[in-house]
Design an enzyme around this catalytic site. Structure first.
Site, PDB file in Angstrom:
ATOM      1  N   GLY A 110      36.837  35.732  82.187  1.00 40.85           N
ATOM      2  CA  GLY A 110      36.035  35.099  81.150  1.00 40.85           C
ATOM      3  C   GLY A 110      34.789  34.453  81.726  1.00 40.85           C
ATOM      4  N   SER A 111      34.326  33.370  81.070  1.00 38.71           N
ATOM      5  CA  SER A 111      32.984  32.832  81.335  1.00 38.71           C
ATOM      6  C   SER A 111      32.805  32.164  82.688  1.00 38.71           C
ATOM      7  CB  SER A 111      32.595  31.853  80.227  1.00 38.71           C
ATOM      8  OG  SER A 111      32.422  32.539  79.006  1.00 38.71           O
ATOM      9  N   THR A 112      33.873  31.866  83.434  1.00 39.45           N
ATOM     10  CA  THR A 112      33.663  31.369  84.797  1.00 39.45           C
ATOM     11  C   THR A 112      32.877  32.386  85.620  1.00 39.45           C
ATOM     12  OG1 THR A 112      35.857  32.214  85.386  1.00 39.45           O
ATOM     13  CG2 THR A 112      35.703  29.860  84.865  1.00 39.45           C
ATOM     14  N   PHE A 113      32.977  33.661  85.235  1.00 39.01           N
ATOM     15  CA  PHE A 113      32.302  34.730  85.966  1.00 39.01           C
ATOM     16  C   PHE A 113      30.782  34.663  85.790  1.00 39.01           C
ATOM     17  CE2 PHE A 113      31.249  39.116  87.149  1.00 39.01           C
ATOM     18  CZ  PHE A 113      32.110  39.321  88.218  1.00 39.01           C
TER      19      PHE A 113
END
Length: 613
Positions: A314-317
């Protein structure tokens, strides 16, 4: 007349010949006998000699194999996390000739089942079969196999109170994990047969197990060693102690935080990793569900949550997409774009921001990152970097590598590679979604490895679990060969990433604002990853992995903490509702231990770092 003395004609030639023949015969027999004796002596000496000597030696020399003491696993401050202890096999004596033997099978089975936490019918069946077969004694594997001292003492007390006799305890050697569930998926375990089967116990087995020995000593006919006899042969060489990077104090903080969260959220799983992001030393790592290595038979999940479990991040990437865009000069804070929907002709269906189709109107790229805009990530990665450069950076950050690929040594068996799409053949939408962590898979160690490179000095380093290996003879503790790592982005790029991620936490509109802890300047990135149904291959509504990667202090991070919560029972709007309470609790307790003071930037480099005693 013939004289009397000449009667018979003197010496008889026939008699002389007979005497000669007899003498020759006896001499021949004697010589043959002598040759046979000599031949037999030579045969015994040269041919049978070694065999007879070996047989004789076995009668007055006792040989035995020695098990090598296994090395211990210690935390970075010398506290033992795994070590050998006396253990005991439970034996029931059934033969009436034994000084004490089992009389009442039912009563004995009842007490043993309670003391060994075993099915009573299984214990009773073993006792009955042993008696029917006329056996002298029976054992109770696996329930009564290699009991640790505290369990033996408890069982002895139960037997004494119940008046049960005929139960003996045969000495063995067992492996003991004094902290129980602490870091279980990292430590692993040694089974009752003495085989290392999981975690660091298995990965470092060649160092820990030592070398078995074989010795012999002269004895009398009763097996008693002779006075002044010397032990000959090769004694066992003990295994080496391994000092880990873990700190049991930080581990305790993490374990307790996850225990409380597990009880409250009732998720499918939680896993958390606390590291020094500059060196990638793993200071603590915990997971739920977990297991107690002392009772490894009860393990319910064998996939290692740190190196064996794949999931979409998800958005940690987006941190990696941001770093690549800054490095390539295609990111500018004040560039504006229309948030909400990204719908060029080749992207179908359109890519949307998580808020709603309207998004936040026209905003800057910096605000887009702070608000965790999918559209901002796609513009930076898919549109501005382009397919080729995006692929190059995602590979460079090691997303599709084993988490220990740079050092070439995987101390944790079961490590798997992350997964990226085939960028050359993937449809445009599949390439675009990777910019915000969808359509690819990572392990938690692999993700923390990449994110830590992006927020420190831009160098990718493998996770480090071993601080040093201690020699049993000299006491010298030798660190493993260090990897130089691989540069992905410049230190200036990493510093810019830290500055932007500080806004994610500090600004009220930031998705990480719930992670703010008073007195500490924290940077980080949230993640809410929708899960794929393995049966249909489609994303399922309401099924998410919520996560956060945070670091502090921002100027020069002393530690980074990654936490992921898989499908909590309680619905949530985002990770702030689920993960933030865990993060804040750990930071409040861990920061002082690591020399990070409120209102400051932490201890200067090299000061306050946890060392090895």
């Amino acid at each position: 007349m013939t004289p009397r003395g000449d009667v018979g004609g003197g010496r008889n030639p026939g008699n002389a010949r007979r005497a000669f023949r007899m003498a020759t015969y006896f001499w021949g027999v004697f010589v043959a006998f002598l040759v046979a004796v000599i031949g037999r002596v030579l045969y015994v000496q040269e041919v049978l000699g070694p065999q007879l000597l070996h047989a004789a030696t076995e009668q007055w020399v006792r040989s035995r194999e020695e098990e090598a003491p296994r090395g211990s696993l210690l935390d970075r401050n010398g506290e033992r996390l795994a070590y050998d202890v006396p253990a005991f096999d439970v034996v029931a004596l059934l033969d009436p000739r034994a000084p004490e033997h089992v009389e009442d099978l039912e009563a004995t089975a009842r007490v043993l089942a309670r003391g060994l936490d075993a099915p009573e019918e299984a214990i009773l069946r073993t006792l009955r079969e042993g008696r029917e077969q006329g056996r002298y004694q029976v054992e109770f594997r696996p329930y009564g196999w290699k009991l640790l001292p505290h369990r033996k003492e408890a069982l002895e007390e139960e037997l004494r109170r119940a008046g049960v006799r005929g139960i003996a305890f045969r000495p063995e050697v067992g492996r003991y994990y004094p902290k129980g569930e602490y870091a279980a998926y990292l430590l692993g375990y040694v089974n009752r047969d003495g085989k290392a089967e999981y975690g660091l116990e298995a990965g470092l087995d060649a160092t820990l197990r030592g070398t078995r020995g074989k010795t012999s000593i002269p004895t009398d006919n009763r097996g008693v060693p002779l006075p002044y006899a010397e032990v000959q042969g090769d004694p066992a060489q003990p295994g080496k102690d391994v000092v880990l990077t873990l700190d049991v104090r930080l581990q305790a903080i993490l374990e307790e935080a996850l225990r409380e969260a597990d009880e409250e959220l009732r998720p499918k799983g939680i896993w958390a990793v606390l590291v020094d992001p500059w060196t990638m030393e793993v200071l603590a790592a915990a997971a739920r569900p977990t297991f107690d290595p002392n009772r490894y038979e009860e393990i319910s999940e064998y996939t290692n949550p740190f190196v064996g479990k794949l999931y979409e991040p998800g958005s940690t990437f987006k941190v990696l997409t941001l770093a690549a865009a800054i490095e390539e000069g295609v990111y500018r804070d004040d560039d504006t774009y229309q948030a909400g929907v990204y719908a060029p002709p080749e992207i179908s269906p359109p890519i949307r921001d998580w808020s709603d189709p309207r998004g936040w109107g026209k905003i800057t790229l910096r605000e887009g990152i702070v608000r965790s805009s999918n559209v901002a990530a796609v513009i930076l990665g898919y549109e501005r970097l382009g397919r080729e450069r995006l692929a190059r950076y995602e590979h460079a950050f090691g997303v599709d590598e084993l988490p220990f690929s740079l050092t070439g040594h995987a101390p944790l068996p079961g490590s798997v590679r992350g997964r990226l799409p085939d960028f050359a053949a993937a449809p445009p939408r599949d390439v675009a979604t990777t910019t915000y962590g969808q359509g690819l898979e990572v392990t938690s160690f692999g993700l923390v490895r990449a994110l830590s490179a992006a927020v420190t000095d831009g160098v990718l380093r493998d996770p480090v679990l071993v601080k040093c290996v201690r020699d049993a003879d000299t006491g010298t503790c030798t660190p493993p060969a260090a990897s130089e790592g691989r540069r992905v982005v410049s230190p200036e790029t990493a510093a810019k990433v830290r500055e932007i991620l500080a806004d994610v936490v500090a600004r009220p509109e930031g998705t990480g604002h719930a992670y703010a802890v008073e007195g500490y300047r924290i940077g980080g990135k949230t993640g809410t990853a929708q899960k794929v149904d393995p049966g249909t291959g489609r994303y399922e509504a309401g099924r998410y992995v919520y996560s956060f990667y945070g670091f502090l202090p921002v100027d020069r991070p002393r530690f980074a903490l990654y936490i992921a919560v898989d499908e909590p029972e309680r619905p949530a709007e985002g990770s702030g509702e689920v993960v933030a309470p865990i993060f804040r609790k750990v930071v409040e307790q861990a920061a002082p231990l690591l020399g990070v003071e409120r209102g400051g930037s932490g201890s200067p480099e090299g000061e306050g770092r946890i060392g090895v005693r």
